[in-house]
Write an enzyme that holds these catalytic residues in place. Structure first.
Site, PDB file in Angstrom:
ATOM      1  CD  GLU A  95      -9.305   3.975  -1.421  1.00 35.06           C
ATOM      2  OE1 GLU A  95      -8.147   4.365  -2.878  1.00 35.06           O
ATOM      3  OE2 GLU A  95      -8.987   4.665  -0.515  1.00 35.06           O
ATOM      4  CD  GLU A 150      -4.604  10.240   0.654  1.00 35.82           C
ATOM      5  OE1 GLU A 150      -5.371  10.297   0.903  1.00 35.82           O
ATOM      6  OE2 GLU A 150      -3.761   9.274  -0.314  1.00 35.82           O
ATOM      7  CG  HIS A 151      -7.215   6.567   3.584  1.00 30.48           C
ATOM      8  ND1 HIS A 151      -8.897   6.082   3.697  1.00 30.48           N
ATOM      9  CD2 HIS A 151      -7.124   6.553   2.666  1.00 30.48           C
ATOM     10  CE1 HIS A 151      -8.929   6.267   2.218  1.00 30.48           C
ATOM     11  NE2 HIS A 151      -7.698   5.893   2.109  1.00 30.48           N
ATOM     12  CG  HIS A 187      -3.662   5.112   0.149  1.00 26.53           C
ATOM     13  ND1 HIS A 187      -4.455   3.921   0.550  1.00 26.53           N
ATOM     14  CD2 HIS A 187      -4.622   5.566  -0.162  1.00 26.53           C
ATOM     15  CE1 HIS A 187      -5.729   4.368   0.394  1.00 26.53           C
ATOM     16  NE2 HIS A 187      -5.752   5.587  -0.408  1.00 26.53           N
TER      17      HIS A 187
END
Length: 437
Positions: free
Chosen positions: A142, A65-66, A62
């Site tokens: 997040e 991905e950012h 993840h």
């Protein structure tokens, strides 16, 4: 190896017009034609998700991905999304246990620009220590917002960890906080270098396009990228036999509504063998698919001890998944009484069997949903990309509606008897801090 255009719509005339081919470097390409509107959806799916992360680096899939929205050799940080927006489109990305996907929806004549930019960041991201520090703070925030600030999310995280004894599905996709805090540049680049290659990717293009046009563009932009000869075989740790049911109590002062949750280890959809998953899909609808479901009728209407009941199953996974049940009790009903009522109701269902009229109604509803879904290019592309990323084929996707239609009452009861094994289950109570057990 030369690629060959293979139209597969003939295999299932009720499905979309789909063409499938593979580039010489091993990249799979799926084209779904829909000429009703001059728009196109491009998705690139990598067969690498959080369950493929090395131990101790949870959250790196993840995190990466950012980072792919930062600079490349051709684009400055943020320029990718700004360019999509300037051309009237929208873009995003998401990470799951089994895959990471990047997508853009734009006017059909902007497809080449999207391919040029997406293929650029497949191999050419340019990261700095400042990028790492900034984006690590972003993913930690997040997690704070989505998990740490939500008792339900923390509860579900613990349930998942208890369900899987030896598999990475027990580790949260976003990562454990203490490991996220240690993610560095080398973690990101190692995952990127290993998994972000054309022979580990699927390109899905849906909308107002022609297969030959997509083929030419895909060969120009993605076909020029060499395959990774060191791509490892996709091996996962397997679950040992689960022989002891697990229970957990999660207390939090912020809990406003206590509830009972139960998960069972359940089989996933497998290529060429989707029948059991189809039976479980319909079972979840029978038990918890709305106001006419079995649990709702028995626990909410007849006995009036629950304000909400649900049953959930999604077989779109590479490895064993879960079948989940939830009961939210009415005021004055204890969690123990709610759990007992759930067990009594499941026992009654296994004795009574499937109601034929309800089964027909659910199949009709599923058929209608499948027809309506074809109007959404995003959903169409996602259905094929998600399936291919977990080892299913285009034919498996095309066959799925027919397999669901063929499910019998006997198939459903056999699947229910197999999956409702308390030895492979986790039962959890979400409780307010200080509440009596």
């Amino acid at each position: 190896m030369a690629f060959v255009l293979v139209p597969v719509s003939a295999f299932a005339s009720d499905n979309e017009a789909v063409t499938y081919f593979t580039l010489e470097n091993g990249m799979d390409v799926v084209v779904v034609e829909d000429h009703r509107a001059p728009v196109v959806q491009q998705m690139v799916w990598y067969r690498a998700g959080s369950a493929d992360e090395p131990k101790g680096s949870s959250g790196v899939a993840h995190f990466l991905e950012h980072l792919l929205f930062k600079a490349t050799d051709k684009l400055e940080s943020g320029e990718f999304s700004a360019t999509v927006s300037a051309n009237g489109g929208r873009d995003n990305a998401f990470t799951s246990y089994d895959f990471t996907a990047y997508h853009q929806r734009v006017a059909a004549d902007r497809l080449e620009l999207m391919m040029e930019m997406e293929s650029d960041r497949m191999k050419n991201i340019r990261l700095t220590p400042e990028n790492i520090e900034t984006e690590r703070d972003v993913i930690l925030e997040e997690r704070n917002q989505r998990t740490e600030n939500s008792p339900g999310a923390l509860f579900n995280e613990q349930l998942k960890a208890a369900q899987y004894l030896n598999h990475r599905y027990g580790t949260p996709i976003i990562g454990w906080k203490h490991e996220m805090e240690q993610l560095d540049l080398q973690d990101a680049l190692s995952f990127y270098g290993l998994y972000y290659s054309p022979n580990n990717a699927i390109l899905v293009v849906s909308g107002d396009v022609r297969p030959d046009e997509v083929k030419a563009l895909a060969e120009k932009y993605y076909g020029a990228i060499p395959a990774n000869p060191d791509l490892p075989e996709r091996l996962r740790t397997e679950e040992p036999p689960q022989t002891a049911e697990r229970r957990l109590l999660f207390r939090d002062a912020r809990v406003a509504q206590p509830y009972v949750s139960r998960s069972y280890l359940a089989p996933e959809r497998d290529t060429g063998a989707q029948e059991q998953a189809a039976a479980l899909t319909i079972l979840s609808e029978i038990l918890g698919g709305g106001t006419t479901s079995y649990l709702t009728e028995k626990l909410q209407f007849d006995r009036q001890i629950a304000t909400y009941t649900g049953a959930f199953y999604d077989g779109t996974a590479l490895d064993d998944t879960t079948f989940d049940l939830v009961v939210v009790p009415t005021a004055g009903t204890s969690l123990q009484d709610a759990e007992d009522a759930l067990d009594e109701t499941l026992t009654a269902f296994l004795q009574e069997g499937v109601d034929a009229e309800q089964l027909d109604r659910i199949k009709l509803q599923i058929r209608a949903e499948q027809i309506y879904a074809r109007d959404n290019a995003d959903q169409v592309a996602s259905r094929y990309g998600r399936a291919l990323a977990i080892g299913l084929t285009v034919s498996d996707v095309q066959d799925w509606p027919k397999i669901l239609e063929a499910v019998s009452a006997e198939d459903i009861m056999q699947a229910a008897a197999a999956v409702f094994d308390r030895r492979a289950s986790v039962t959890g109570w979400l409780m307010k801090e200080g509440a009596a057990q």
